[in-house]
Design a protein around this motif. Structure first.
Motif, short mmCIF file in Angstrom:
data_model
loop_
_atom_site.label_atom_id
_atom_site.label_comp_id
_atom_site.label_asym_id
_atom_site.label_seq_id
_atom_site.Cartn_x
_atom_site.Cartn_y
_atom_site.Cartn_z
N GLY A 22 0.80 -1.23 0.00
CA GLY A 22 0.00 0.00 0.00
C GLY A 22 0.83 1.27 0.00
N THR A 23 2.16 1.14 0.04
CA THR A 23 3.00 2.34 -0.03
C THR A 23 2.83 3.00 -1.39
OG1 THR A 23 4.62 1.29 1.42
CG2 THR A 23 5.38 3.20 0.17
N ALA A 24 2.61 4.31 -1.36
CA ALA A 24 2.43 5.05 -2.62
C ALA A 24 3.78 5.61 -3.05
CB ALA A 24 1.43 6.18 -2.41
N LEU A 25 4.14 5.36 -4.30
CA LEU A 25 5.46 5.73 -4.80
C LEU A 25 5.33 6.57 -6.07
CD1 LEU A 25 6.94 2.10 -4.64
CD2 LEU A 25 7.42 3.93 -3.01
N PRO A 26 6.11 7.65 -6.16
CA PRO A 26 6.12 8.42 -7.41
C PRO A 26 6.81 7.65 -8.54
CG PRO A 26 6.91 9.71 -5.54
CD PRO A 26 6.87 8.30 -5.09
N CYS A 27 7.63 6.66 -8.20
CA CYS A 27 8.24 5.77 -9.19
C CYS A 27 8.53 4.45 -8.47
CB CYS A 27 9.53 6.37 -9.75
SG CYS A 27 10.85 6.40 -8.53
N HIS A 28 8.77 3.39 -9.25
CA HIS A 28 8.94 2.08 -8.63
C HIS A 28 10.14 2.00 -7.69
CE1 HIS A 28 11.24 2.22 -12.37
NE2 HIS A 28 12.10 1.47 -11.73
N PRO A 45 3.91 7.90 1.86
CA PRO A 45 2.60 7.64 2.44
C PRO A 45 2.04 6.29 2.03
CG PRO A 45 2.44 9.19 0.61
CD PRO A 45 3.90 8.94 0.83
N ASN A 46 1.06 5.82 2.77
CA ASN A 46 0.46 4.51 2.49
C ASN A 46 -1.05 4.68 2.35
OD1 ASN A 46 -0.74 1.80 3.10
ND2 ASN A 46 1.43 1.27 3.27
N VAL A 47 -1.62 4.00 1.37
CA VAL A 47 -3.06 4.14 1.13
C VAL A 47 -3.90 3.59 2.28
CG1 VAL A 47 -2.90 4.14 -1.39
CG2 VAL A 47 -3.13 1.96 -0.18
N LYS A 48 -3.27 2.87 3.20
CA LYS A 48 -4.03 2.39 4.37
C LYS A 48 -4.27 3.54 5.35
CE LYS A 48 -2.21 -2.27 4.54
NZ LYS A 48 -1.58 -3.24 5.42
N GLN A 49 -3.38 4.53 5.30
CA GLN A 49 -3.52 5.65 6.25
C GLN A 49 -4.04 6.93 5.60
OE1 GLN A 49 0.09 4.27 6.79
NE2 GLN A 49 -1.01 2.75 8.01
N GLN A 50 -3.78 7.11 4.31
CA GLN A 50 -4.12 8.38 3.65
C GLN A 50 -4.92 8.11 2.39
OE1 GLN A 50 -3.33 11.11 5.10
NE2 GLN A 50 -1.60 10.63 6.42
N SER A 51 -5.74 9.08 2.01
CA SER A 51 -6.49 8.92 0.76
C SER A 51 -5.55 9.11 -0.42
CB SER A 51 -7.62 9.95 0.68
OG SER A 51 -7.05 11.23 0.48
N VAL A 52 -5.92 8.51 -1.54
CA VAL A 52 -5.10 8.66 -2.75
C VAL A 52 -5.05 10.15 -3.13
CG1 VAL A 52 -4.83 7.99 -5.16
CG2 VAL A 52 -5.68 6.33 -3.51
N TRP A 76 -1.58 12.26 -3.52
CA TRP A 76 -1.17 12.85 -4.80
C TRP A 76 -1.00 14.37 -4.69
CZ3 TRP A 76 0.91 11.03 -9.03
CH2 TRP A 76 0.90 11.78 -10.20
N HIS A 77 -1.99 15.01 -4.04
CA HIS A 77 -1.97 16.48 -4.06
C HIS A 77 -1.24 17.11 -2.87
CE1 HIS A 77 -4.39 17.01 -7.59
NE2 HIS A 77 -5.25 16.11 -7.15
N GLU A 78 -1.23 16.44 -1.74
CA GLU A 78 -0.72 17.09 -0.52
C GLU A 78 0.57 16.52 0.04
OE1 GLU A 78 -2.16 19.77 0.36
OE2 GLU A 78 -3.90 19.52 -0.95
N SER A 79 0.84 15.24 -0.23
CA SER A 79 1.99 14.65 0.48
C SER A 79 3.29 15.33 0.02
CB SER A 79 2.06 13.15 0.27
OG SER A 79 2.71 12.87 -0.94
#
Ligand code: FES
Length: 375
Positions: free
Chosen positions: A255-261, A272-279, A283-286
């Motif tokens: 669930g970790t969100a990555l700007p690249c692999h 950030p992780n989608v389990k804790q934060q909204s997509v 995308w816009h705030e992290s």
């Protein structure tokens, strides 16, 4: 001009469903410490990611891994993606698929399947992936076509198979492939670890390119061939991810969100992780997604370069790996003060045609070993 405050939507969502894989390719771009990231999102959690990203405007969805076929809920995720209106692509080795499953994917609404091969010969293919999978891959490529999909094949090229480009393209022709991607290894993850043993010589690259171009001409209108030159041999960097936080959003298995692999290697990112934060927030705030978005973060020579809107300063991960600072110009660029050092490194690797260091195959055992060594 894009600024960190005004990002467009994440048009391209890459769902790395799992790091599990029955194959062991030594050029895999997955992280070396993948064994430390064991948890995987549940089906419901993935569905939420797909819905949220689609709401934000995502249109292309890639299922990858590891090997995405390992996930038993792949058909459910495909069906959900279809109902949401995504254009879906499965990036697979074909191992874990059979005729019934290809049909099930078709029925669930999958748009596109890309099957990867390691080589044109059974022996080398099976050696490189550590599995007797060549015949099965051939069969799966045929099944994909039989189900009405275009046949899309992918071969990653490196020192061990780049001299076989003609044989690779002959195999593709015999399979009646519609599209063939010849992608020279990019040095991330396991490929970076094995770089000295994988990098071809400049001569090999030039000769493979000439053969690929000849086939492109001869097979025009019949089979499309994409030949991707390794950027270490170029003098301008690739526009990696089309710019950081610009259109690509990767969600790792946990669930970790990555700007690249590869972003996990950049120090200082909290990711950030989608389990804790909204997509949407991610995308816009992290801060991590804003870090290299746009042009404000750039130093010279990128900052005043008239090509910065074309290449975005290259690849942040490569800049880090080659210069120690992710905000430097990618040294592939000949305007980078570190470009000569990169050329020297490439020449040195080129010179050692036989490396004493054996290939390290990508598997959980090796990953644990490497993690122990670095911790
Ligand atoms: Fe991370 Fe290029 S792979 S920015």
């Amino acid at each position: 001009m894009q600024t960190p405050e005004r990002a467009g939507p994440p048009l391209w969502l890459l769902a790395e469903l799992t790091y599990s894989c029955p194959l062991q390719c030594p050029y895999c771009s997955n992280p070396l410490d993948m064994a430390d990231h064991k948890t995987e999102l549940t089906t419901e959690e993935w569905i939420k990611v797909l819905r949220d990203a689609r709401k934000m405007g995502a249109t292309q969805l890639g299922f990858s891994g590891g090997e995405p076929l390992v996930r038993k809920d792949l058909e459910i995720l495909i069906a959900e993606a279809r109902s949401l209106g995504y254009y879906t692509n499965l990036i697979t080795s074909g191992v874990g698929m059979d005729e019934a499953r290809v049909k099930a994917f078709r029925e669930a609404g999958l748009d596109h399947i890309q099957v990867s091969f390691q080589a044109s010969s059974e022996e080398l293919n099976n050696f490189l992936c550590g599995s007797d999978s060549f015949q099965h891959k051939l069969e799966m490529a045929r099944q994909v076509k039989a189900q009405g999909y275009p046949m899309v094949l992918n071969f990653v090229l490196h020192r061990h198979n780049i001299d076989d480009v003609a044989a690779i393209l002959e195999l593709s022709k015999a399979l009646e492939a519609d599209y063939v991607e010849l992608a020279t290894t990019q040095y991330y993850g396991w490929a970076k670890h094995n770089q000295n043993n994988l990098m071809p010589t400049r001569e090999q690259v030039k000769s493979a390119e000439a053969i690929a171009h000849q086939y492109q001409k001869d097979l025009e209108g019949q089979m499309r061939i994409l030949y991707v030159v390794p950027d270490y041999f170029e003098d301008r960097p690739k526009p990696c991810m089309n710019g950081w936080g610009s259109i690509f959003l990767t969600i790792a298995p946990d669930g970790t969100a990555l700007p690249c692999h590869s972003a996990r290697i950049i120090p200082g990112l909290e990711l950030p992780n989608v389990k804790q934060q909204s997509v949407d927030w991610i995308w816009h705030e992290s801060p991590d997604f804003k870090k290299f978005r746009g042009f404000e973060w750039m130093k010279e020579p990128c900052r005043s370069c008239d090509e910065k809107e074309k290449d975005f300063g290259g690849c942040r991960c490569q800049a880090l790996m080659l210069t120690g600072d992710a905000s430097n110009t990618d040294p592939v660029c000949d305007k980078s003060p570190q470009h000569d050092a990169l050329l020297a490194q490439v020449a040195e690797i080129e010179a050692q045609q036989v490396t004493e260091q054996p290939l390290v195959f990508r598997n959980m055992r090796e990953s644990k070993k490497l993690s122990r060594q670095t911790n």
